[in-house]
Design a protein around this motif. Structure first.
Motif, mmCIF file in Angstrom:
data_model
loop_
_atom_site.group_PDB
_atom_site.id
_atom_site.type_symbol
_atom_site.label_atom_id
_atom_site.label_comp_id
_atom_site.label_asym_id
_atom_site.label_seq_id
_atom_site.Cartn_x
_atom_site.Cartn_y
_atom_site.Cartn_z
ATOM 1 N N GLY A 20 0.986 -1.229 0.043
ATOM 2 C CA GLY A 20 0.079 0.044 0.135
ATOM 3 C C GLY A 20 0.907 1.216 -0.047
ATOM 4 N N SER A 21 2.249 1.208 -0.285
ATOM 5 C CA SER A 21 2.992 2.467 -0.279
ATOM 6 C C SER A 21 3.166 2.627 -1.782
ATOM 7 C CB SER A 21 4.244 2.102 0.366
ATOM 8 O OG SER A 21 4.974 1.113 -0.192
ATOM 9 N N THR A 22 3.469 4.016 -2.002
ATOM 10 C CA THR A 22 3.922 4.501 -3.272
ATOM 11 C C THR A 22 5.071 5.450 -3.321
ATOM 12 O OG1 THR A 22 3.000 5.925 -5.161
ATOM 13 C CG2 THR A 22 2.399 6.520 -2.910
ATOM 14 N N HIS A 23 5.854 5.692 -4.323
ATOM 15 C CA HIS A 23 6.861 6.514 -4.551
ATOM 16 C C HIS A 23 6.218 7.824 -5.234
ATOM 17 C CE1 HIS A 23 10.268 3.761 -3.712
ATOM 18 N NE2 HIS A 23 9.531 2.951 -4.247
ATOM 19 N N TYR A 24 5.286 7.866 -5.719
ATOM 20 C CA TYR A 24 4.688 9.044 -6.422
ATOM 21 C C TYR A 24 4.144 10.132 -5.556
ATOM 22 C CZ TYR A 24 4.888 5.986 -10.619
ATOM 23 O OH TYR A 24 5.263 5.011 -11.455
ATOM 24 N N GLN A 25 4.907 11.191 -5.413
ATOM 25 C CA GLN A 25 4.734 12.372 -4.572
ATOM 26 C C GLN A 25 4.755 13.671 -5.163
ATOM 27 O OE1 GLN A 25 7.076 11.548 -0.997
ATOM 28 N NE2 GLN A 25 6.856 9.088 -1.570
ATOM 29 N N VAL A 26 4.442 14.658 -4.407
ATOM 30 C CA VAL A 26 4.623 15.920 -5.091
ATOM 31 C C VAL A 26 5.588 16.745 -3.986
ATOM 32 C CG1 VAL A 26 2.168 16.278 -5.852
ATOM 33 C CG2 VAL A 26 2.554 16.918 -3.516
ATOM 34 N N PHE A 27 5.845 17.912 -4.369
ATOM 35 C CA PHE A 27 6.879 18.672 -3.708
ATOM 36 C C PHE A 27 5.861 19.795 -2.885
ATOM 37 C CE2 PHE A 27 10.259 17.628 -6.732
ATOM 38 C CZ PHE A 27 11.352 17.397 -5.660
ATOM 39 N N THR A 28 6.163 19.791 -1.418
ATOM 40 C CA THR A 28 5.498 20.718 -0.701
ATOM 41 C C THR A 28 6.569 21.575 0.062
ATOM 42 O OG1 THR A 28 5.627 19.078 1.333
ATOM 43 C CG2 THR A 28 3.622 19.059 -0.065
ATOM 44 N N GLY A 29 6.042 22.918 0.311
ATOM 45 C CA GLY A 29 7.078 23.792 1.111
ATOM 46 C C GLY A 29 7.090 25.093 0.409
ATOM 47 N N PRO A 30 7.783 26.015 0.812
ATOM 48 C CA PRO A 30 7.847 27.386 0.368
ATOM 49 C C PRO A 30 8.395 27.568 -1.165
ATOM 50 C CG PRO A 30 8.618 27.368 2.632
ATOM 51 C CD PRO A 30 8.476 25.955 2.259
ATOM 52 N N GLY A 31 7.382 28.085 -2.086
ATOM 53 C CA GLY A 31 7.727 27.940 -3.451
ATOM 54 C C GLY A 31 7.549 27.129 -4.480
ATOM 55 N N ALA A 32 7.207 25.803 -3.799
ATOM 56 C CA ALA A 32 6.990 24.933 -4.492
ATOM 57 C C ALA A 32 5.447 24.652 -5.218
ATOM 58 C CB ALA A 32 6.941 23.403 -3.645
ATOM 59 N N LEU A 33 5.183 23.592 -5.942
ATOM 60 C CA LEU A 33 3.890 23.953 -6.669
ATOM 61 C C LEU A 33 2.710 23.631 -5.645
ATOM 62 C CD1 LEU A 33 2.134 24.153 -9.018
ATOM 63 C CD2 LEU A 33 2.404 21.938 -9.470
ATOM 64 N N PHE A 34 3.062 22.786 -4.642
ATOM 65 C CA PHE A 34 2.077 22.585 -3.730
ATOM 66 C C PHE A 34 2.331 23.233 -2.207
ATOM 67 C CE2 PHE A 34 1.587 19.481 -7.000
ATOM 68 C CZ PHE A 34 0.086 19.362 -7.124
ATOM 69 N N GLU A 35 2.087 24.403 -2.097
ATOM 70 C CA GLU A 35 2.458 25.268 -0.968
ATOM 71 C C GLU A 35 1.174 25.563 -0.217
ATOM 72 O OE1 GLU A 35 4.847 29.373 0.255
ATOM 73 O OE2 GLU A 35 4.712 28.625 -1.773
ATOM 74 N N GLY A 36 1.097 24.909 1.186
ATOM 75 C CA GLY A 36 -0.022 25.486 1.911
ATOM 76 C C GLY A 36 -1.112 24.583 1.654
ATOM 77 N N ALA A 37 -2.339 24.994 2.167
ATOM 78 C CA ALA A 37 -3.473 24.134 2.328
ATOM 79 C C ALA A 37 -4.410 24.433 0.993
ATOM 80 C CB ALA A 37 -4.283 24.610 3.566
ATOM 81 N N ASP A 38 -4.142 25.305 0.248
ATOM 82 C CA ASP A 38 -4.990 25.533 -0.912
ATOM 83 C C ASP A 38 -4.382 24.927 -2.143
ATOM 84 O OD1 ASP A 38 -6.918 27.072 0.286
ATOM 85 O OD2 ASP A 38 -5.502 28.984 0.350
ATOM 86 N N GLY A 39 -5.260 24.443 -3.220
ATOM 87 C CA GLY A 39 -4.675 23.895 -4.263
ATOM 88 C C GLY A 39 -4.173 24.789 -5.375
ATOM 89 N N PRO A 40 -2.980 24.573 -5.886
ATOM 90 C CA PRO A 40 -2.378 25.483 -6.792
ATOM 91 C C PRO A 40 -3.165 25.744 -8.057
ATOM 92 C CG PRO A 40 -1.328 23.435 -6.920
ATOM 93 C CD PRO A 40 -2.038 23.317 -6.120
ATOM 94 N N GLY A 41 -3.261 26.965 -8.545
ATOM 95 C CA GLY A 41 -4.034 27.389 -9.738
ATOM 96 C C GLY A 41 -2.975 27.456 -10.816
ATOM 97 N N LEU A 42 -3.564 27.273 -11.965
ATOM 98 C CA LEU A 42 -2.805 27.035 -13.131
ATOM 99 C C LEU A 42 -2.072 28.453 -13.564
ATOM 100 C CD1 LEU A 42 -4.871 24.862 -15.471
ATOM 101 C CD2 LEU A 42 -2.398 24.358 -15.030
#
Length: 273
Positions: free
Chosen positions: A155-177
């Protein structure tokens, strides 16, 4: 944009702003193993010297990873197409309740991976490891599964996103195009991470100013890692990639603007084994 990015199944793009003299984008382009262009020296391939069944199995696994990343990228864009109340918005890195991350983005896009029935089984107001949700770990869709089985927990996966300051996925809101100032073709969306995580757990690759992101990537192949960009194109990136270039590809609005002549192509698998 989506159609254009996904239709180019034979080509992925990788580039970086040419202004800094110590950055050479062309040096980062790597062909898939055993798939050298007619005038390319095959000895430069990441899998040079690999022969026989082992080489074929690795090539098959790489093609499979690229296919899965493209499917994940398409699901991300389909989510964005139907996102409300903010249109053209990718899912956040986690499903939140009262400011607490409960479930991964991998759960959020299930309906767009033809997994609506599985999505409906989750209690979205409970943590990933609640008694009810934890029982669904064993039902991980194949699209998230490792392509090179090693010692990953079930049940584990290697597919992940980047999180943190400046990354596409930053904060609790989804990134907009619209917020991807550097361009969707120059911003990493999902990568192969070195450390596998439970697929429903809101855990991904953290991005900071001091640590080296490359150390957190890979895990499936020795020569590098596969990734899908925010435009839906997938590519293999060498572990020899310059840290400055990798950081520029992780950030969504770092000011690394591209021109067409700065975008060397990366060969992707074609045809059958």
């Amino acid at each position: 944009l989506l159609v254009t990015g996904l239709a180019a199944s034979g080509i992925g793009w990788l580039a970086i702003k040419a202004a800094p003299a110590d950055i050479n984008p062309g040096a980062q382009a790597v062909s898939e193993p055993g798939l050298a262009e007619p005038n390319q020296d095959k000895s430069e391939s990441p899998a040079a010297g690999k022969q026989g069944q082992n080489g074929k199995e690795e090539l098959k696994a790489r093609r499979l990873s690229l296919d899965r990343l493209r499917a994940i990228g398409l699901a991300m864009h389909t989510f964005a197409a139907y996102s409300k109340p903010n249109p053209s918005t990718f899912p956040a890195a986690a499903i939140y309740k009262d400011g607490k991350p409960l479930l991964s983005w991998r759960v959020a896009i299930l309906p767009y991976l033809e997994q609506k029935a599985l999505y409906d089984k989750f209690h979205l107001d409970e943590s990933w490891d609640s008694p009810h949700n934890k029982a669904l770990l064993d039902q991980m869709p194949e699209v998230y599964a490792p392509v090179v089985p090693k010692r990953q927990a079930q049940g584990s996966t290697h597919y992940q996103v980047f999180t943190g300051p400046g990354a596409l996925f930053e904060g609790a809101d989804g990134p907009g195009l619209a917020g991807i100032i550097d361009g969707t073709a120059n911003t990493l969306m999902v990568v192969e991470a070195r450390k596998p995580v439970p697929w429903t757990k809101p855990e991904d690759v953290t991005f900071g100013k001091e640590d080296s992101p490359l150390r957190k990537l890979g895990g499936q192949f020795d020569q590098g890692f596969h990734a899908v960009f925010a435009d839906g194109s997938a590519a293999f990136l060498s572990k020899a990639i310059d840290d400055k270039i990798l950081r520029a590809l992780i950030t969504r609005s770092g000011g690394e603007f591209m021109t067409p002549d700065q975008m060397p192509t990366i060969s992707l698998p074609k045809g059958k084994d």
